[in-house]
Design a protein around this motif. Structure first.
Motif, PDB file in Angstrom:
ATOM      1  N   GLN A 493       0.816  -1.218   0.000  1.00  0.00           N
ATOM      2  CA  GLN A 493       0.000   0.000   0.000  1.00  0.00           C
ATOM      3  C   GLN A 493       0.848   1.265   0.000  1.00  0.00           C
ATOM      4  N   GLY A 494       2.184   1.116   0.046  1.00  0.00           N
ATOM      5  CA  GLY A 494       3.064   2.278   0.048  1.00  0.00           C
ATOM      6  C   GLY A 494       3.272   2.891   1.412  1.00  0.00           C
ATOM      7  N   LYS A 495       2.839   2.261   2.474  1.00  0.00           N
ATOM      8  CA  LYS A 495       2.985   2.782   3.840  1.00  0.00           C
ATOM      9  C   LYS A 495       4.295   2.260   4.431  1.00  0.00           C
ATOM     10  N   ILE A 496       5.394   2.790   3.918  1.00  0.00           N
ATOM     11  CA  ILE A 496       6.705   2.262   4.294  1.00  0.00           C
ATOM     12  C   ILE A 496       7.040   2.597   5.744  1.00  0.00           C
ATOM     13  N   ASP A 497       6.734   3.866   6.182  1.00  0.00           N
ATOM     14  CA  ASP A 497       7.040   4.242   7.569  1.00  0.00           C
ATOM     15  C   ASP A 497       6.332   3.327   8.554  1.00  0.00           C
ATOM     16  N   GLU A 498       5.052   3.080   8.303  1.00  0.00           N
ATOM     17  CA  GLU A 498       4.284   2.220   9.199  1.00  0.00           C
ATOM     18  C   GLU A 498       4.823   0.789   9.164  1.00  0.00           C
ATOM     19  N   ALA A 499       5.222   0.321   7.959  1.00  0.00           N
ATOM     20  CA  ALA A 499       5.789  -1.021   7.832  1.00  0.00           C
ATOM     21  C   ALA A 499       7.091  -1.128   8.610  1.00  0.00           C
ATOM     22  N   ASP A 500       7.914  -0.041   8.564  1.00  0.00           N
ATOM     23  CA  ASP A 500       9.186  -0.074   9.279  1.00  0.00           C
ATOM     24  C   ASP A 500       8.964  -0.110  10.784  1.00  0.00           C
ATOM     25  N   ARG A 501       7.994   0.665  11.271  1.00  0.00           N
ATOM     26  CA  ARG A 501       7.712   0.650  12.707  1.00  0.00           C
ATOM     27  C   ARG A 501       7.249  -0.732  13.163  1.00  0.00           C
ATOM     28  N   LEU A 502       6.411  -1.356  12.335  1.00  0.00           N
ATOM     29  CA  LEU A 502       5.939  -2.695  12.674  1.00  0.00           C
ATOM     30  C   LEU A 502       7.098  -3.700  12.661  1.00  0.00           C
ATOM     31  N   TYR A 503       7.996  -3.539  11.715  1.00  0.00           N
ATOM     32  CA  TYR A 503       9.166  -4.422  11.614  1.00  0.00           C
ATOM     33  C   TYR A 503      10.059  -4.292  12.851  1.00  0.00           C
ATOM     34  N   ARG A 504      10.241  -3.042  13.304  1.00  0.00           N
ATOM     35  CA  ARG A 504      11.071  -2.824  14.484  1.00  0.00           C
ATOM     36  C   ARG A 504      10.457  -3.471  15.726  1.00  0.00           C
ATOM     37  N   GLY A 505       9.148  -3.603  15.750  1.00  0.00           N
ATOM     38  CA  GLY A 505       8.495  -4.226  16.903  1.00  0.00           C
ATOM     39  C   GLY A 505       8.651  -5.736  16.929  1.00  0.00           C
ATOM     40  N   ALA A 506       9.034  -6.333  15.795  1.00  0.00           N
ATOM     41  CA  ALA A 506       9.241  -7.787  15.738  1.00  0.00           C
ATOM     42  C   ALA A 506      10.723  -8.054  15.594  1.00  0.00           C
ATOM     43  N   PRO A 507      11.372  -8.637  16.584  1.00  0.00           N
ATOM     44  CA  PRO A 507      12.822  -8.890  16.496  1.00  0.00           C
ATOM     45  C   PRO A 507      13.148  -9.672  15.219  1.00  0.00           C
ATOM     46  N   PRO A 508      14.119  -9.233  14.440  1.00  0.00           N
ATOM     47  CA  PRO A 508      14.437  -9.910  13.170  1.00  0.00           C
ATOM     48  C   PRO A 508      14.748 -11.392  13.345  1.00  0.00           C
ATOM     49  N   ALA A 509      15.393 -11.756  14.470  1.00  0.00           N
ATOM     50  CA  ALA A 509      15.783 -13.153  14.658  1.00  0.00           C
ATOM     51  C   ALA A 509      14.576 -14.074  14.783  1.00  0.00           C
ATOM     52  N   SER A 510      13.412 -13.518  15.120  1.00  0.00           N
ATOM     53  CA  SER A 510      12.224 -14.348  15.300  1.00  0.00           C
ATOM     54  C   SER A 510      11.481 -14.584  14.001  1.00  0.00           C
ATOM     55  N   VAL A 511      11.962 -13.993  12.906  1.00  0.00           N
ATOM     56  CA  VAL A 511      11.274 -14.130  11.614  1.00  0.00           C
ATOM     57  C   VAL A 511      12.016 -15.172  10.788  1.00  0.00           C
ATOM     58  N   GLY A 512      11.374 -16.283  10.522  1.00  0.00           N
ATOM     59  CA  GLY A 512      12.019 -17.329   9.735  1.00  0.00           C
ATOM     60  C   GLY A 512      12.146 -16.943   8.274  1.00  0.00           C
ATOM     61  N   PRO A 513      13.164 -17.507   7.566  1.00  0.00           N
ATOM     62  CA  PRO A 513      13.359 -17.173   6.152  1.00  0.00           C
ATOM     63  C   PRO A 513      12.265 -17.759   5.272  1.00  0.00           C
ATOM     64  N   SER A 514      11.809 -16.951   4.310  1.00  0.00           N
ATOM     65  CA  SER A 514      10.813 -17.379   3.327  1.00  0.00           C
ATOM     66  C   SER A 514      10.868 -16.415   2.161  1.00  0.00           C
ATOM     67  N   MET A 515      10.206 -16.762   1.067  1.00  0.00           N
ATOM     68  CA  MET A 515      10.199 -15.876  -0.098  1.00  0.00           C
ATOM     69  C   MET A 515       9.476 -14.561   0.214  1.00  0.00           C
ATOM     70  N   GLU A 516       8.398 -14.658   1.008  1.00  0.00           N
ATOM     71  CA  GLU A 516       7.665 -13.450   1.392  1.00  0.00           C
ATOM     72  C   GLU A 516       8.539 -12.570   2.272  1.00  0.00           C
ATOM     73  N   ALA A 517       9.285 -13.221   3.213  1.00  0.00           N
ATOM     74  CA  ALA A 517      10.179 -12.457   4.076  1.00  0.00           C
ATOM     75  C   ALA A 517      11.272 -11.793   3.259  1.00  0.00           C
ATOM     76  N   ALA A 518      11.799 -12.479   2.219  1.00  0.00           N
ATOM     77  CA  ALA A 518      12.842 -11.895   1.382  1.00  0.00           C
ATOM     78  C   ALA A 518      12.353 -10.614   0.729  1.00  0.00           C
ATOM     79  N   SER A 519      11.119 -10.602   0.260  1.00  0.00           N
ATOM     80  CA  SER A 519      10.561  -9.398  -0.371  1.00  0.00           C
ATOM     81  C   SER A 519      10.467  -8.250   0.636  1.00  0.00           C
ATOM     82  N   VAL A 520      10.054  -8.582   1.883  1.00  0.00           N
ATOM     83  CA  VAL A 520       9.948  -7.558   2.923  1.00  0.00           C
ATOM     84  C   VAL A 520      11.323  -6.993   3.261  1.00  0.00           C
ATOM     85  N   PHE A 521      12.307  -7.866   3.484  1.00  0.00           N
ATOM     86  CA  PHE A 521      13.645  -7.399   3.847  1.00  0.00           C
ATOM     87  C   PHE A 521      14.269  -6.583   2.723  1.00  0.00           C
ATOM     88  N   ARG A 522      14.021  -6.983   1.471  1.00  0.00           N
ATOM     89  CA  ARG A 522      14.572  -6.254   0.329  1.00  0.00           C
ATOM     90  C   ARG A 522      14.004  -4.829   0.285  1.00  0.00           C
TER      91      ARG A 522
END
Length: 743
Positions: A493-522
């Motif tokens: 939806q183009g809400k990058i700031d909100e997506a980044d805040r949500l990402y910061r609330g979830a520790p990166p180590a707790s997110v398992g690798p997947s194709m969807e996760a790769a798109s988010v991290f990219r």
């Protein structure tokens, strides 16, 4: 006082005894004992023994030459109209009578005789075989050998040996023998035509051994055991039964036993079939042929029954002496090795003749059968089976899964044989042992039950805690996956700031690798990097690399993840960059296209590289020449110049860099990188002032760009990692160029 004649007889006996000893060391010890105090006599005897082989070779070759001339002369006479040696005179023609036997047809011919099928009418009616001496074969020696065969057959009474029924002479005083008529196939053809398995072949062979052993017990050595002299017929109950024929060159184990006439074997004569003959038969210096010679021939026959081949195959027509030399020099291949060395089709054909597949055949022959065959064919008689009966017993032991003597018995081998031989007893014993162990275990468990209850409770507590920890981990991972899905939706939806805040609330180590996760991290990594927040982009790039490990390598090479993540890692985490570079080289080589090759090479050269890893990129370097026009010449030139710089070729690196600056579509980010490379190349060439000037140019281009990118004065699409590459190279050049030079 010893007479001269007695001295000669003694020396002759010593000479013959020495020649009969196969082992040179044993022969040396024998001479030591005989000539303990007579050195000259010993030296003379050693010289005599040493010349025996040469003299035998001389007479053998002379005899073969004589026989060849005789054959050529016979051929010329035959062409001129002279009768052939085996032409049948009128009195021997089929239909004629010979004593009480009517000749029906000729069924074979030997070296000295012609063999006919005949009918006997009195006192019983039956078919027999009649062997008549050839015309011209009436020398004293041939007549004596004909008498030897008659006496040999008459002495033996075994169902596996053709019987002699009668004897006499024709009106022309040509001797003949009347023998049992054996109608059958030679043993190798019989086995192949009926696809007999190895067990059936060995059982037939054991019967052959029993017949030969009977002959040996009667003092007869056959000397010509081969497939054509072992015919397989059938008993009344239709079971196969082999019979041995042709004792025409048989020899008595003790001289003068078979005939009152003396049979002389000249020094240049050979009797038998060379391929099946033992080494001592081929050695004209060997004067004593004993029953172990038949053991060797039986070993060759067994080899052929197993493999359809003989151990040696002489190249064309060779002399007996040459064949003896080949046999002495060659190491016989084990039957299983011989089979394994065949091509697929030939091995399949041989296996089909035995009713098994190729792998089963090689496996069945390998091991015990290999050892038995090689033991029977030992070149030294003392190391062979000493009797044919020993060979037969060894095969019987093999068929009954008992240990054989032909191989060194290891404990494991003996145990395996014992288990195979006593399968039922071993199985029952194993069950009893298992029951005893189970009973003992049950008793021990009851005895220790009270003491183990607390330990069991502790273990259960640990298991419960581990289960709770696993449950917590799975819940956090599920929450992480849900968070990634939510972030992906916000990014869409183009809400990058909100997506980044949500990402910061979830520790990166707790997110398992997947194709969807790769798109988010990219997306998040690129967003932070474009804003210059490289420290926040770094963990996203590290998770992106982890996720990409689960994707197709070709897909990774077609994107920009390598250069983007590599530039940030090289800037902020050099150790991680070097480790990732090694992984990329080991994982993604070779690449498919030149564009992918240019991207991978540029990524690998962002920092100095070790020579071994650099050498792995040689094929990639050759591919990038074809990247133009898909990739602008300036970028290809930058990568090529950087490759030459990393390999230490500063002069050609500088030439490539200057050529890349001529590109009309040169972007300023690329230009800054090229000037940084030029500065390092010039420093390597000792051009310090020029290096400082190019380094200053690169810095100025980076400072004036303010994050934008241009081709000339025209603004173009900017890629943040292009400027990151330029900054990396400028930082490397700044550390390399001397600070004292004006900039």
């Amino acid at each position: 006082m010893t007479g001269a004649g007695e001295d000669v007889a003694l020396e002759s006996a010593i000479y013959q005894m020495a020649l009969s000893i196969d082992d040179p060391e044993v022969c040396r010890r024998f001479l030591d004992r005989v000539y303990a105090s007579d050195g000259p006599a010993r030296a003379e005897m050693e010289a005599l023994i040493g010349s025996a082989g040469g003299s035998g070779r001389y007479f053998s070759e002379a005899n073969e030459h004589k026989q060849r001339l005789a054959r050529e002369f016979a051929d010329e006479q035959g062409q001129a109209g002279a009768p052939a040696a085996d032409d049948v005179p009128w009195e021997d023609a089929p239909g004629k009578w010979l004593g009480g036997y009517r000749l029906v047809r000729r069924i074979g011919a030997g070296a000295t005789g012609l063999i006919y099928e005949a009918e006997q009418f009195q006192p019983v009616r039956r078919r027999v075989a009649v062997k008549i001496l050839r015309h011209g074969m009436d020398s004293r020696e041939i007549l004596a050998r004909f008498e030897v065969e008659r006496q040999a057959l008459a002495m033996m009474d075994h169902p596996g040996i053709a019987k002699v029924l009668d004897a006499g002479s024709t009106e022309g005083e040509r001797p003949y023998l009347v023998m049992e008529l054996v109608e059958g196939e030679k043993i190798t053809d019989y086995c192949d035509h009926r696809s007999l398995g190895l067990t059936e072949r060995i059982l037939l062979f054991i019967q052959v051994c029993q017949a030969v052993q009977h002959a040996h017990q009667k003092g007869i050595i056959h000397r010509d055991i081969k497939p054509s002299n072992v015919l397989v017929t059938h008993r009344p109950d239709d079971t196969p039964f082999p019979k041995i024929i042709d004792f025409g060159i048989a020899k008595a184990a003790d001289s003068q036993r078979l005939s009152k006439q003396t049979v002389f074997t000249s020094h240049d004569q050979f009797f038998g079939t060379p391929v099946y003959a033992s080494p001592e038969q081929l050695d004209f210096a060997c004067l004593d042929i004993d029953t172990r010679s038949d053991v060797y021939s039986l070993g060759v026959l067994l080899y052929e029954l197993l493999t359809s081949m003989t151990p040696i195959s002489p190249p064309g027509a060779v002399s007996i002496t040459r064949l003896h030399e080949i046999m002495q020099d060659a190491d016989f291949l084990r039957p299983s090795e011989r089979l394994r060395g065949l091509d697929r089709e030939e091995l399949k054909s041989i296996a089909d003749d035995r009713g098994v597949d190729p792998a089963q055949l090689v496996h069945a022959v390998r091991g015990d059968l290999d050892w038995i065959v090689l033991r029977a064919m030992e070149k030294a008689r003392s190391r062979r089976y000493q009797t044919v009966n020993n060979l037969a017993v060894e095969l019987e032991r093999f068929l009954h899964d008992q240990p054989i003597s032909a191989r060194p018995p290891s404990r494991l081998y003996l145990m395996r044989k014992f288990v195979r031989r006593n399968r039922m007893a071993v199985a029952l014993s194993s069950i009893i042992v298992l029951l005893l162990v189970a009973a003992l275990a049950g008793t021990t468990t009851l005895y220790n039950k009270a003491r183990q209850s607390s330990a069991q409770e502790s273990r259960l507590r640990q298991v419960a805690e581990a289960a709770r920890a696993e449950e917590t981990r799975l819940r956090i991972e599920a929450d992480g996956r849900a968070t990634v899905a939510r972030i992906a939706f916000l990014l869409h939806q183009g809400k990058i700031d909100e997506a980044d805040r949500l990402y910061r609330g979830a520790p990166p180590a707790s997110v398992g690798p997947s194709m969807e996760a790769a798109s988010v991290f990219r997306s998040l990594a690129g967003w932070h990097a474009e804003a210059g927040r490289y420290d926040q982009a770094l963990p996203c790039f590290q998770l992106l690399i982890q996720a990409n490990r689960f994707d197709d390598p070709n897909k990774i090479m077609q994107g920009l993840d390598l250069i983007a993540s590599g530039s940030v890692l090289a800037w902020l985490a050099p150790e991680d960059y070097r480790a990732y570079r090694t992984e990329v080289i080991d994982t993604y080589l070779p690449v498919e296209g030149p564009v992918e090759a240019e991207r991978l090479l540029k990524f690998c050269l962002l920092a100095p590289i070790s020579p071994p890893e650099h050498r792995k990129l040689r094929e990639v370097v050759r591919q990038i020449d074809f990247a133009i026009p898909q990739t602008p010449p300036s970028w290809v030139g930058l990568t090529r110049s950087l490759d030459l710089l990393r390999s230490g070729d500063c002069m050609n690196s500088l030439i490539e860099a200057r050529e890349a600056l001529k590109d009309a579509e040169l972007k300023r980010s690329c230009e800054a990188s090229i000037h940084a490379v030029m500065a390092m190349a010039e420093k390597g060439l000792g051009q310090g002032r020029e290096a400082a000037s190019d380094l200053a140019t690169a810095r100025r281009l980076i400072q004036e760009a303010h994050g934008e990118d241009y081709v000339g004065d025209r603004k173009v699409v900017v890629y943040w990692f292009d400027w990151m590459v330029a900054k990396l190279l400028v930082a490397e050049a700044a550390a390399d160029v001397p600070a004292g030079i004006p900039q």
